[in-house]
Design an enzyme around this catalytic site. Structure first.
Site, PDB file in Angstrom:
ATOM      1  N   ARG A  29      -4.140   3.410   1.048  1.00  0.00           N
ATOM      2  CA  ARG A  29      -2.836   3.187   1.678  1.00  0.00           C
ATOM      3  C   ARG A  29      -2.812   3.752   3.104  1.00  0.00           C
ATOM      4  O   ARG A  29      -2.873   3.007   4.074  1.00  0.00           O
ATOM      5  CB  ARG A  29      -1.704   3.819   0.814  1.00  0.00           C
ATOM      6  CG  ARG A  29      -0.312   3.301   1.137  1.00  0.00           C
ATOM      7  CD  ARG A  29       0.333   3.939   2.344  1.00  0.00           C
ATOM      8  NE  ARG A  29       0.492   5.382   2.193  1.00  0.00           N
ATOM      9  CZ  ARG A  29       0.812   6.200   3.202  1.00  0.00           C
ATOM     10  NH1 ARG A  29       1.002   5.708   4.416  1.00  0.00           N
ATOM     11  NH2 ARG A  29       0.920   7.498   3.016  1.00  0.00           N
ATOM     12  N   ASP A  30      -2.787   5.066   3.234  1.00  0.00           N
ATOM     13  CA  ASP A  30      -2.699   5.691   4.552  1.00  0.00           C
ATOM     14  C   ASP A  30      -3.930   5.351   5.392  1.00  0.00           C
ATOM     15  O   ASP A  30      -3.823   5.119   6.607  1.00  0.00           O
ATOM     16  CB  ASP A  30      -2.567   7.210   4.363  1.00  0.00           C
ATOM     17  CG  ASP A  30      -2.362   7.964   5.656  1.00  0.00           C
ATOM     18  OD1 ASP A  30      -2.175   7.330   6.706  1.00  0.00           O
ATOM     19  OD2 ASP A  30      -2.400   9.204   5.621  1.00  0.00           O
ATOM     20  N   HIS A 222      -0.957  17.635   3.547  1.00  0.00           N
ATOM     21  CA  HIS A 222      -1.539  16.398   4.093  1.00  0.00           C
ATOM     22  C   HIS A 222      -1.946  16.694   5.538  1.00  0.00           C
ATOM     23  O   HIS A 222      -1.146  16.578   6.464  1.00  0.00           O
ATOM     24  CB  HIS A 222      -0.481  15.296   4.017  1.00  0.00           C
ATOM     25  CG  HIS A 222      -0.972  13.941   4.419  1.00  0.00           C
ATOM     26  ND1 HIS A 222      -1.047  12.889   3.542  1.00  0.00           N
ATOM     27  CD2 HIS A 222      -1.407  13.450   5.602  1.00  0.00           C
ATOM     28  CE1 HIS A 222      -1.497  11.811   4.164  1.00  0.00           C
ATOM     29  NE2 HIS A 222      -1.718  12.128   5.421  1.00  0.00           N
ATOM     30  N   HIS A 224      -4.346  16.447   9.010  1.00  0.00           N
ATOM     31  CA  HIS A 224      -5.153  15.549   9.824  1.00  0.00           C
ATOM     32  C   HIS A 224      -6.123  16.386  10.649  1.00  0.00           C
ATOM     33  O   HIS A 224      -5.784  17.488  11.081  1.00  0.00           O
ATOM     34  CB  HIS A 224      -4.256  14.703  10.732  1.00  0.00           C
ATOM     35  CG  HIS A 224      -3.556  13.602   9.986  1.00  0.00           C
ATOM     36  ND1 HIS A 224      -2.728  12.698  10.596  1.00  0.00           N
ATOM     37  CD2 HIS A 224      -3.565  13.256   8.679  1.00  0.00           C
ATOM     38  CE1 HIS A 224      -2.263  11.836   9.693  1.00  0.00           C
ATOM     39  NE2 HIS A 224      -2.749  12.168   8.525  1.00  0.00           N
ATOM     40  N   CYS A 255     -10.830   6.698  12.019  1.00  0.00           N
ATOM     41  CA  CYS A 255     -11.995   6.170  12.723  1.00  0.00           C
ATOM     42  C   CYS A 255     -11.919   6.521  14.207  1.00  0.00           C
ATOM     43  O   CYS A 255     -10.952   6.176  14.879  1.00  0.00           O
ATOM     44  CB  CYS A 255     -12.059   4.655  12.567  1.00  0.00           C
ATOM     45  SG  CYS A 255     -13.391   3.926  13.508  1.00  0.00           S
ATOM     46  N   ASN A 264      -7.178  11.394   9.369  1.00  0.00           N
ATOM     47  CA  ASN A 264      -7.021  11.866   7.997  1.00  0.00           C
ATOM     48  C   ASN A 264      -8.206  12.743   7.596  1.00  0.00           C
ATOM     49  O   ASN A 264      -9.356  12.415   7.880  1.00  0.00           O
ATOM     50  CB  ASN A 264      -6.972  10.668   7.034  1.00  0.00           C
ATOM     51  CG  ASN A 264      -5.601  10.060   6.941  1.00  0.00           C
ATOM     52  OD1 ASN A 264      -4.608  10.765   6.913  1.00  0.00           O
ATOM     53  ND2 ASN A 264      -5.537   8.739   6.873  1.00  0.00           N
TER      54      ASN A 264
HETATM   55 MG    MG Z   1      -2.421  10.660   6.958  1.00  0.00          MG
END
Ligand code: MG
Length: 316
Positions: A29-30, A222, A224, A255, A264
């Site tokens: 998803r993310d 979550h 990054h 990426c 992420n």
């Molecule tokens: Mg994320």
């Protein structure tokens, strides 16, 4: 001839850390939402099966967004029936609003998530309304989902910094977290959307949430890796008692060659650290790495995960 990749780290447990962590996999998803390429639905379905085969038990599968807004996830209705043979796997889906929830419930989705913003700037940019108005919009979504027996995860984005507003005051995060729990969210995921958190700040936020009666058992993190801090921040959260960590297989969505890079945290990088700390996840790192390499070949570029690249230097 180049030397062989290192074998897995020897577990060296730290008694101050949890014995087990649940990885909330967000790659399909993310991750894919933030990749430039649109992946065919059969490739997504096989990817999710490969992630489940690797031992991941929570895989955020898709988002019921408007297809014209996010073409990468426009196939949610087509994808969902292809996951029907994964009954032991939690497959939450993001629902941006009541319409998205209708679509998810009609398909029999058993867990959903809403995506809130802590800051006014990002709420207006991403949701087209103020923080208060967006929480008002989520209220009936959370109520209807929970009434249907579908638990709701509440994402809080911009918990540490915001590209327009700079550092985000901790009391603001606590206030939005409180609102989401009061609406009926079962779990909150604290997002460092632009990757600017550092470990001391993570601990300070978790302590403030704890003081407000929001314990680590209701929280996920979550992070990054935009500034290389994701694992350090994760370790700080584990030390505080958080046992649910969001990560993206192969670092999807981060990426370095994509303009929309979000950074992420790669699930493989997380698993390497957890393995070294002797923390159980139930996930097989080799199988997960193979799944991410398979997806990287479909995307036509190397995985941004350091662990994936170190494990398969010939593909990096
Ligand atoms: Mg994320």
């Amino acid at each position: 001839m180049s030397p062989a990749p290192a074998s897995l780290p020897t577990p060296t447990p730290d008694p101050a850390l949890p014995a087990r962590v649940r990885v909330h996999e967000v790659g399909p998803r993310d991750g894919l939402q933030n990749e430039r390429a649109v992946v065919p639905v059969e490739v997504k379905a096989e990817f999710i099966h490969r992630l489940a085969d690797a031992g991941l038990t929570t895989i955020e599968a898709t988002s019921f967004v408007r297809p014209d807004r996010v073409p990468q996830l426009a196939d949610a209705e087509d994808l969902w029936p292809r996951l029907a043979d994964l009954p032991g796997v939690r497959l939450p889906a993001l629902v941006p609003n009541a319409r998205g929830l209708d679509r998810a419930l009609a398909l029999g989705v058993r867990e959903v998530a809403v995506f809130a913003s802590v800051t006014e700037s990002f709420a207006r940019a991403n949701l087209g309304r103020s923080v208060d108005a967006s929480l008002d919009m989520f209220a009936p979504v959370v109520t209807r989902a929970t009434d249907a027996g579908v638990p709701v995860r509440g994402y809080l984005s911009m918990c540490f910094g915001d590209p327009w507003e700079g550092e985000v005051p901790i009391p603001r995060v606590v206030a939005v977290a409180r609102r989401l729990l009061d609406l009926g969210c079962a779990e909150l995921s604290l997002g460092d959307t632009i990757g600017v958190a550092t470990p001391g700040r993570v601990t300070a936020l978790l302590a403030a949430l704890g003081d407000a009666g929001i314990g680590a058992e209701r929280l996920a993190v979550h992070f990054h890796d935009t500034y290389g801090q994701a694992l350090a921040n994760t370790l700080a959260a584990l030390r505080y008692g958080v046992t649910t960590v969001d990560a993206s297989a192969g670092g999807l969505g981060g990426c370095p060659f994509a303009r929309s890079a979000t950074g992420n945290l790669a699930t493989e990088d997380l698993l390497w650290m957890l393995r070294g700390l002797g923390i159980e996840t139930g996930v097989d790192l080799d199988r997960l790495t193979a799944a991410s390499l398979w997806m990287a070949r479909h995307l036509g570029r190397p995985s941004p995960s350091r662990t994936v690249r170190a494990s398969a230097p010939e593909e990096a």
